[in-house]
Design a protein around this motif. Sequence first.
Motif, PDB file in Angstrom:
ATOM      1  N   ALA A   8       2.527  48.335   3.080  1.00 50.90           N
ATOM      2  CA  ALA A   8       1.921  49.148   2.031  1.00 50.90           C
ATOM      3  C   ALA A   8       0.405  49.169   2.186  1.00 50.90           C
ATOM      4  CB  ALA A   8       2.290  48.566   0.667  1.00 50.90           C
ATOM      5  N   PRO A   9      -0.230  50.348   2.097  1.00 50.66           N
ATOM      6  CA  PRO A   9      -1.695  50.405   2.149  1.00 50.66           C
ATOM      7  C   PRO A   9      -2.283  49.598   1.003  1.00 50.66           C
ATOM      8  CG  PRO A   9      -0.718  52.598   2.355  1.00 50.66           C
ATOM      9  CD  PRO A   9       0.384  51.667   1.961  1.00 50.66           C
ATOM     10  N   PRO A  10      -3.437  48.949   1.224  1.00 51.52           N
ATOM     11  CA  PRO A  10      -4.004  48.106   0.177  1.00 51.52           C
ATOM     12  C   PRO A  10      -4.224  48.835  -1.145  1.00 51.52           C
ATOM     13  CG  PRO A  10      -5.104  47.705   2.262  1.00 51.52           C
ATOM     14  CD  PRO A  10      -4.194  48.878   2.474  1.00 51.52           C
ATOM     15  N   ALA A  11      -4.815  50.052  -1.096  1.00 48.95           N
ATOM     16  CA  ALA A  11      -5.080  50.782  -2.328  1.00 48.95           C
ATOM     17  C   ALA A  11      -3.777  51.115  -3.052  1.00 48.95           C
ATOM     18  CB  ALA A  11      -5.870  52.048  -2.024  1.00 48.95           C
ATOM     19  N   HIS A  12      -2.743  51.458  -2.277  1.00 50.38           N
ATOM     20  CA  HIS A  12      -1.453  51.767  -2.880  1.00 50.38           C
ATOM     21  C   HIS A  12      -0.866  50.517  -3.539  1.00 50.38           C
ATOM     22  CE1 HIS A  12       2.579  53.287  -3.492  1.00 50.38           C
ATOM     23  NE2 HIS A  12       3.062  52.283  -2.772  1.00 50.38           N
ATOM     24  N   ALA A  13      -1.006  49.371  -2.889  1.00 49.43           N
ATOM     25  CA  ALA A  13      -0.483  48.122  -3.459  1.00 49.43           C
ATOM     26  C   ALA A  13      -1.173  47.808  -4.774  1.00 49.43           C
ATOM     27  CB  ALA A  13      -0.673  46.976  -2.460  1.00 49.43           C
ATOM     28  N   LEU A  14      -2.478  47.981  -4.833  1.00 51.99           N
ATOM     29  CA  LEU A  14      -3.207  47.731  -6.074  1.00 51.99           C
ATOM     30  C   LEU A  14      -2.757  48.686  -7.169  1.00 51.99           C
ATOM     31  CD1 LEU A  14      -5.421  46.358  -7.712  1.00 51.99           C
ATOM     32  CD2 LEU A  14      -7.055  47.988  -6.748  1.00 51.99           C
ATOM     33  N   ALA A  15      -2.574  49.960  -6.819  1.00 58.97           N
ATOM     34  CA  ALA A  15      -2.133  50.948  -7.806  1.00 58.97           C
ATOM     35  C   ALA A  15      -0.748  50.599  -8.348  1.00 58.97           C
ATOM     36  CB  ALA A  15      -2.131  52.346  -7.183  1.00 58.97           C
ATOM     37  N   VAL A  16       0.151  50.149  -7.455  1.00 55.96           N
ATOM     38  CA  VAL A  16       1.497  49.780  -7.882  1.00 55.96           C
ATOM     39  C   VAL A  16       1.458  48.570  -8.809  1.00 55.96           C
ATOM     40  CG1 VAL A  16       3.708  48.845  -7.082  1.00 55.96           C
ATOM     41  CG2 VAL A  16       2.654  50.766  -5.876  1.00 55.96           C
ATOM     42  N   VAL A  17       0.658  47.570  -8.452  1.00 57.67           N
ATOM     43  CA  VAL A  17       0.564  46.367  -9.275  1.00 57.67           C
ATOM     44  C   VAL A  17      -0.026  46.692 -10.644  1.00 57.67           C
ATOM     45  CG1 VAL A  17      -0.667  44.176  -9.503  1.00 57.67           C
ATOM     46  CG2 VAL A  17       0.496  44.726  -7.372  1.00 57.67           C
ATOM     47  N   MET A  18      -1.027  47.548 -10.687  1.00 64.04           N
ATOM     48  CA  MET A  18      -1.618  47.920 -11.967  1.00 64.04           C
ATOM     49  C   MET A  18      -0.621  48.688 -12.817  1.00 64.04           C
ATOM     50  SD  MET A  18      -5.611  48.848 -11.456  1.00 64.04           S
ATOM     51  CE  MET A  18      -5.716  48.839 -13.236  1.00 64.04           C
ATOM     52  N   ARG A  19       0.123  49.598 -12.195  1.00 62.41           N
ATOM     53  CA  ARG A  19       1.087  50.413 -12.939  1.00 62.41           C
ATOM     54  C   ARG A  19       2.263  49.592 -13.446  1.00 62.41           C
ATOM     55  NH1 ARG A  19       3.917  53.827  -8.979  1.00 62.41           N
ATOM     56  NH2 ARG A  19       5.247  51.983  -8.886  1.00 62.41           N
ATOM     57  N   ASP A  20       2.779  48.693 -12.590  1.00 57.36           N
ATOM     58  CA  ASP A  20       4.010  47.976 -12.929  1.00 57.36           C
ATOM     59  C   ASP A  20       3.771  46.664 -13.663  1.00 57.36           C
ATOM     60  OD1 ASP A  20       5.308  50.002 -11.688  1.00 57.36           O
ATOM     61  OD2 ASP A  20       5.867  48.885  -9.881  1.00 57.36           O
ATOM     62  N   TYR A  21       2.561  46.122 -13.587  1.00 53.93           N
ATOM     63  CA  TYR A  21       2.316  44.816 -14.189  1.00 53.93           C
ATOM     64  C   TYR A  21       1.115  44.796 -15.134  1.00 53.93           C
ATOM     65  CZ  TYR A  21       5.549  43.036 -10.637  1.00 53.93           C
ATOM     66  OH  TYR A  21       6.656  42.811  -9.858  1.00 53.93           O
ATOM     67  N   LEU A  22      -0.073  45.076 -14.586  1.00 53.63           N
ATOM     68  CA  LEU A  22      -1.302  44.848 -15.339  1.00 53.63           C
ATOM     69  C   LEU A  22      -1.450  45.761 -16.543  1.00 53.63           C
ATOM     70  CD1 LEU A  22      -3.789  44.259 -12.375  1.00 53.63           C
ATOM     71  CD2 LEU A  22      -2.487  42.586 -13.702  1.00 53.63           C
ATOM     72  N   SER A  23      -0.822  46.941 -16.506  1.00 54.55           N
ATOM     73  CA  SER A  23      -0.945  47.858 -17.634  1.00 54.55           C
ATOM     74  C   SER A  23      -0.249  47.339 -18.887  1.00 54.55           C
ATOM     75  CB  SER A  23      -0.357  49.232 -17.272  1.00 54.55           C
ATOM     76  OG  SER A  23      -1.207  49.911 -16.363  1.00 54.55           O
ATOM     77  N   TYR A  24       0.578  46.300 -18.743  1.00 57.24           N
ATOM     78  CA  TYR A  24       1.338  45.796 -19.886  1.00 57.24           C
ATOM     79  C   TYR A  24       0.700  44.578 -20.538  1.00 57.24           C
ATOM     80  CZ  TYR A  24       4.853  48.984 -18.124  1.00 57.24           C
ATOM     81  OH  TYR A  24       5.513  50.109 -17.700  1.00 57.24           O
ATOM     82  N   GLY A  25      -0.550  44.314 -20.210  1.00 56.09           N
ATOM     83  CA  GLY A  25      -1.266  43.238 -20.881  1.00 56.09           C
ATOM     84  C   GLY A  25      -0.792  41.857 -20.463  1.00 56.09           C
ATOM     85  N   GLU A  26      -0.734  40.942 -21.448  1.00 50.63           N
ATOM     86  CA  GLU A  26      -0.429  39.546 -21.151  1.00 50.63           C
ATOM     87  C   GLU A  26       0.966  39.374 -20.560  1.00 50.63           C
ATOM     88  OE1 GLU A  26      -1.079  37.098 -24.512  1.00 50.63           O
ATOM     89  OE2 GLU A  26      -3.215  37.530 -24.656  1.00 50.63           O
ATOM     90  N   SER A  27       1.943  40.102 -21.091  1.00 47.71           N
ATOM     91  CA  SER A  27       3.304  39.967 -20.548  1.00 47.71           C
ATOM     92  C   SER A  27       3.359  40.450 -19.103  1.00 47.71           C
ATOM     93  CB  SER A  27       4.297  40.748 -21.407  1.00 47.71           C
ATOM     94  OG  SER A  27       3.983  42.133 -21.401  1.00 47.71           O
ATOM     95  N   GLY A  28       2.613  41.526 -18.786  1.00 47.25           N
ATOM     96  CA  GLY A  28       2.564  42.007 -17.418  1.00 47.25           C
ATOM     97  C   GLY A  28       1.857  41.028 -16.492  1.00 47.25           C
ATOM     98  N   MET A  29       0.804  40.387 -17.001  1.00 44.76           N
ATOM     99  CA  MET A  29       0.099  39.371 -16.203  1.00 44.76           C
ATOM    100  C   MET A  29       1.034  38.207 -15.880  1.00 44.76           C
ATOM    101  SD  MET A  29      -3.392  39.931 -15.849  1.00 44.76           S
ATOM    102  CE  MET A  29      -4.285  38.410 -16.145  1.00 44.76           C
ATOM    103  N   ALA A  30       1.804  37.778 -16.873  1.00 46.03           N
ATOM    104  CA  ALA A  30       2.731  36.668 -16.643  1.00 46.03           C
ATOM    105  C   ALA A  30       3.797  37.058 -15.619  1.00 46.03           C
ATOM    106  CB  ALA A  30       3.386  36.258 -17.961  1.00 46.03           C
TER     107      ALA A  30
END
Length: 226
Positions: A8-30
């Motif tokens: 996976a390209p680095p920028a794409h990986a960051l976008a996926v992680v932000m969309r699937d995890y970080l956008s959900y706040g504390e529960s996504g971080m966990a």
Amino acid sequence: MTEQPPPAPPAHALAVVMRDYLSYGESGMADLKEAVHSVRQKPVIGAFCRHLRQILAGTAPVPTDVINKEFQRRADEETALGDGTPVEPVHYDDQQAYEALADLWEYLDLTPEGEPEGAVTSAKTAVRNRRSQLLWVDGDPVEALKTWMSWRSLALFGAGTVLCTGGWAAYQRIDATLLRSLLLLLTLAGFVMASVGGGALWLRRVRYVNPDAFLPSERKTKEERR
């Protein structure tokens, strides 16, 4: 021989992680931290960790635009799901984005190489948490034994074992039908007693090692986190 999918390209990986995890706040971080330290880490998670290391080391630019695009997408989504009132998106400059990624690095417990801290230890811990852990706990084993041991359960287990063993041995040696029926009944009663006593000891030992054992999981799905 099947072809392996390209990394996976680095920028794409960051976008996926932000969309699937970080956008959900504390529960996504966990959830992200759990995915990072998983024994079978997803390729996109590995690409994200490597990219994060490159950003903090200064060998890759800070992807401020990728981060702000995700903020905008999330704001648009919340606006559409709300009462129509526009939700103002968060906007980072390069310095704020870098500091946020540095805080994320510390939260995820990553090594300077971008790998999970103590990956082997984490794997062993995960395996131990999935077992009954009957053999050992850290500290004084005598004090640990006194803490979780139940003498009533132990007595029930011992008496049941003796009764079951003795009843079965006598059952095999006696030919009288009435006595054999009685001894078989005693053998079954002893087996039940030993099972109840031993099971109670096992449960106390597991709960001593892991107080959260057998509790219902509180993990939430993506839909619930929204």
